[in-house]
Design a protein around this motif. Structure first.
Motif, PDB file in Angstrom:
ATOM      1  N   ALA A 102      -1.860   6.285  -2.561  1.00  0.00           N
ATOM      2  CA  ALA A 102      -2.216   5.160  -3.428  1.00  0.00           C
ATOM      3  C   ALA A 102      -1.017   4.693  -4.237  1.00  0.00           C
ATOM      4  O   ALA A 102      -0.788   3.489  -4.387  1.00  0.00           O
ATOM      5  CB  ALA A 102      -3.366   5.561  -4.358  1.00  0.00           C
ATOM      6  N   ALA A 103      -0.236   5.640  -4.772  1.00  0.00           N
ATOM      7  CA  ALA A 103       0.943   5.282  -5.566  1.00  0.00           C
ATOM      8  C   ALA A 103       1.975   4.552  -4.706  1.00  0.00           C
ATOM      9  O   ALA A 103       2.581   3.565  -5.147  1.00  0.00           O
ATOM     10  CB  ALA A 103       1.558   6.536  -6.176  1.00  0.00           C
ATOM     11  N   ARG A 147      -7.182   4.383 -12.650  1.00  0.00           N
ATOM     12  CA  ARG A 147      -7.896   3.207 -12.167  1.00  0.00           C
ATOM     13  C   ARG A 147      -6.926   2.063 -11.871  1.00  0.00           C
ATOM     14  O   ARG A 147      -7.092   1.323 -10.893  1.00  0.00           O
ATOM     15  CB  ARG A 147      -8.941   2.743 -13.194  1.00  0.00           C
ATOM     16  CG  ARG A 147     -10.038   3.752 -13.484  1.00  0.00           C
ATOM     17  CD  ARG A 147     -10.888   4.037 -12.247  1.00  0.00           C
ATOM     18  NE  ARG A 147     -12.065   4.826 -12.602  1.00  0.00           N
ATOM     19  CZ  ARG A 147     -12.106   6.156 -12.641  1.00  0.00           C
ATOM     20  NH1 ARG A 147     -11.030   6.853 -12.347  1.00  0.00           N
ATOM     21  NH2 ARG A 147     -13.224   6.797 -12.966  1.00  0.00           N
ATOM     22  N   LEU A 148      -5.917   1.872 -12.716  1.00  0.00           N
ATOM     23  CA  LEU A 148      -4.917   0.823 -12.490  1.00  0.00           C
ATOM     24  C   LEU A 148      -4.171   1.042 -11.177  1.00  0.00           C
ATOM     25  O   LEU A 148      -3.952   0.105 -10.401  1.00  0.00           O
ATOM     26  CB  LEU A 148      -3.914   0.798 -13.643  1.00  0.00           C
ATOM     27  CG  LEU A 148      -4.367   0.186 -14.965  1.00  0.00           C
ATOM     28  CD1 LEU A 148      -3.307   0.409 -16.048  1.00  0.00           C
ATOM     29  CD2 LEU A 148      -4.641  -1.306 -14.817  1.00  0.00           C
ATOM     30  N   ILE A 149      -3.784   2.274 -10.932  1.00  0.00           N
ATOM     31  CA  ILE A 149      -3.035   2.588  -9.709  1.00  0.00           C
ATOM     32  C   ILE A 149      -3.912   2.395  -8.479  1.00  0.00           C
ATOM     33  O   ILE A 149      -3.490   1.789  -7.479  1.00  0.00           O
ATOM     34  CB  ILE A 149      -2.485   4.023  -9.764  1.00  0.00           C
ATOM     35  CG1 ILE A 149      -1.445   4.140 -10.875  1.00  0.00           C
ATOM     36  CG2 ILE A 149      -1.866   4.414  -8.410  1.00  0.00           C
ATOM     37  CD1 ILE A 149      -0.993   5.564 -11.155  1.00  0.00           C
ATOM     38  N   TYR A 150      -5.142   2.882  -8.541  1.00  0.00           N
ATOM     39  CA  TYR A 150      -6.032   2.742  -7.384  1.00  0.00           C
ATOM     40  C   TYR A 150      -6.273   1.277  -7.063  1.00  0.00           C
ATOM     41  O   TYR A 150      -6.263   0.877  -5.888  1.00  0.00           O
ATOM     42  CB  TYR A 150      -7.385   3.417  -7.653  1.00  0.00           C
ATOM     43  CG  TYR A 150      -7.325   4.876  -8.017  1.00  0.00           C
ATOM     44  CD1 TYR A 150      -6.220   5.665  -7.690  1.00  0.00           C
ATOM     45  CD2 TYR A 150      -8.373   5.483  -8.711  1.00  0.00           C
ATOM     46  CE1 TYR A 150      -6.165   7.013  -8.035  1.00  0.00           C
ATOM     47  CE2 TYR A 150      -8.334   6.824  -9.052  1.00  0.00           C
ATOM     48  CZ  TYR A 150      -7.229   7.576  -8.722  1.00  0.00           C
ATOM     49  OH  TYR A 150      -7.185   8.904  -9.065  1.00  0.00           O
ATOM     50  N   LEU A 158      -9.799   3.320  -0.057  1.00  0.00           N
ATOM     51  CA  LEU A 158      -8.988   4.332  -0.730  1.00  0.00           C
ATOM     52  C   LEU A 158      -9.332   4.373  -2.210  1.00  0.00           C
ATOM     53  O   LEU A 158      -9.490   5.457  -2.797  1.00  0.00           O
ATOM     54  CB  LEU A 158      -7.498   4.002  -0.537  1.00  0.00           C
ATOM     55  CG  LEU A 158      -6.483   4.927  -1.215  1.00  0.00           C
ATOM     56  CD1 LEU A 158      -6.614   6.352  -0.689  1.00  0.00           C
ATOM     57  CD2 LEU A 158      -5.062   4.400  -0.986  1.00  0.00           C
ATOM     58  N   GLU A 159      -9.475   3.213  -2.823  1.00  0.00           N
ATOM     59  CA  GLU A 159      -9.809   3.134  -4.242  1.00  0.00           C
ATOM     60  C   GLU A 159     -11.159   3.794  -4.519  1.00  0.00           C
ATOM     61  O   GLU A 159     -11.291   4.600  -5.457  1.00  0.00           O
ATOM     62  CB  GLU A 159      -9.855   1.667  -4.694  1.00  0.00           C
ATOM     63  CG  GLU A 159     -10.221   1.493  -6.156  1.00  0.00           C
ATOM     64  CD  GLU A 159     -10.287   0.028  -6.571  1.00  0.00           C
ATOM     65  OE1 GLU A 159     -10.585  -0.220  -7.757  1.00  0.00           O
ATOM     66  OE2 GLU A 159     -10.047  -0.861  -5.732  1.00  0.00           O
ATOM     67  N   GLU A 160     -12.164   3.477  -3.715  1.00  0.00           N
ATOM     68  CA  GLU A 160     -13.492   4.034  -3.923  1.00  0.00           C
ATOM     69  C   GLU A 160     -13.480   5.562  -3.818  1.00  0.00           C
ATOM     70  O   GLU A 160     -14.089   6.269  -4.638  1.00  0.00           O
ATOM     71  CB  GLU A 160     -14.467   3.453  -2.902  1.00  0.00           C
ATOM     72  CG  GLU A 160     -15.894   3.965  -3.039  1.00  0.00           C
ATOM     73  CD  GLU A 160     -16.833   3.385  -1.981  1.00  0.00           C
ATOM     74  OE1 GLU A 160     -18.037   3.696  -2.052  1.00  0.00           O
ATOM     75  OE2 GLU A 160     -16.360   2.645  -1.095  1.00  0.00           O
ATOM     76  N   THR A 161     -12.782   6.073  -2.809  1.00  0.00           N
ATOM     77  CA  THR A 161     -12.718   7.519  -2.614  1.00  0.00           C
ATOM     78  C   THR A 161     -12.018   8.202  -3.782  1.00  0.00           C
ATOM     79  O   THR A 161     -12.492   9.224  -4.302  1.00  0.00           O
ATOM     80  CB  THR A 161     -11.974   7.847  -1.302  1.00  0.00           C
ATOM     81  OG1 THR A 161     -12.669   7.261  -0.208  1.00  0.00           O
ATOM     82  CG2 THR A 161     -11.882   9.355  -1.088  1.00  0.00           C
ATOM     83  N   LEU A 162     -10.904   7.635  -4.223  1.00  0.00           N
ATOM     84  CA  LEU A 162     -10.147   8.251  -5.308  1.00  0.00           C
ATOM     85  C   LEU A 162     -10.880   8.169  -6.642  1.00  0.00           C
ATOM     86  O   LEU A 162     -10.788   9.099  -7.458  1.00  0.00           O
ATOM     87  CB  LEU A 162      -8.760   7.607  -5.410  1.00  0.00           C
ATOM     88  CG  LEU A 162      -7.734   8.166  -4.427  1.00  0.00           C
ATOM     89  CD1 LEU A 162      -6.478   7.304  -4.401  1.00  0.00           C
ATOM     90  CD2 LEU A 162      -7.378   9.605  -4.780  1.00  0.00           C
ATOM     91  N   VAL A 163     -11.585   7.084  -6.882  1.00  0.00           N
ATOM     92  CA  VAL A 163     -12.359   6.982  -8.121  1.00  0.00           C
ATOM     93  C   VAL A 163     -13.406   8.088  -8.165  1.00  0.00           C
ATOM     94  O   VAL A 163     -13.588   8.750  -9.195  1.00  0.00           O
ATOM     95  CB  VAL A 163     -13.023   5.593  -8.245  1.00  0.00           C
ATOM     96  CG1 VAL A 163     -14.101   5.606  -9.330  1.00  0.00           C
ATOM     97  CG2 VAL A 163     -11.984   4.534  -8.587  1.00  0.00           C
TER      98      VAL A 163
END
Length: 224
Positions: A102-103, A147-150, A158-163
């Protein structure tokens, strides 16, 4: 949160539906352990507090069950899930792979507006005094950063999984927070990561994100 404050939060939140708004209010309470693990969820009381009907509350709880933050039992009701410390290894295994990704993606693809948001958050953290900032505020900084990075990774899956993973690991952190010697140092690690992403340095951003996950897991294990 008072009834008035909760209702104001619902009205001000930029979400698509009442169910979505209720979901975000309740999710924050659950991950910050404002609703204790194992506590019963009273739909009627929540609906009255938030100033909405029981249907959107019920819909939000279904989504929170998918996030493993609540669990429903037939004829018994809905409860906040227990925090299982033994989940840390499995969650960290996934985060060690996905957080650097993600980063890296954020460093390459973030918009200029997102890069400025990242720089602004880095400035806020750099200027804070850990001694004058309570642990609750520091934890909220941590959630905001991730949250900003995701979001900047520009990959909704990817965002949903990481959150979801971050929600679970934040609950573990909150559970042992009183035993940790320094939360501020962990939050300050975000400064270099945020600046690397904002500067478009994908390799450094990926490395720092991986190190951050490793440091976090080690810190938790040190107090267990």
């Amino acid at each position: 949160m008072s009834v008035t404050a909760a209702a104001s939060a619902i009205e001000a939140a930029p979400y698509a539906s009442l169910a979505d708004q209720a979901y975000h209010v309740l999710r924050k309470r659950l991950i910050m352990l404002d609703i204790p693990p194992g506590a019963a969820i009273n739909e009627a009381a929540l609906a009255a507090e938030l100033g909405i009907g029981r249907t959107p509350v019920r819909e939000s709880l279904k989504n929170l069950e998918t996030d493993h933050l609540v669990v429903s039992y037939p004829r018994r009701g809905t409860f906040a899930t227990r925090v299982d410390i033994t989940d840390l290894a499995a969650i960290s295994e996934m985060r060690r792979v996905l957080e650097p990704l993600a980063a890296q993606r954020a460093a390459v693809g973030a918009t200029e507006e997102q890069r400025e948001e990242l720089r602004d958050k880095a400035r806020q953290i750099r200027s804070m005094s850990g001694e004058d900032t309570d642990n609750r505020a520091l934890m909220e900084y941590d959630v905001d950063v991730h949250r900003l990075i995701y979001r900047a990774s520009d990959n909704p899956h990817l965002e949903e999984t990481l959150v979801r993973l971050d929600n679970l690991v934040t609950r573990i952190w909150c559970l042992v927070l009183h035993r940790m010697p320094s939360v501020a140092d962990h939050i300050r690690e975000h400064v270099g990561l945020l600046e690397a992403i904002a500067d478009g340095d994908a390799e450094r951003a990926s490395t720092l994100a991986g190190e951050h996950v490793e440091h976090f897991e080690a810190s938790i294990r040190a107090v267990l």
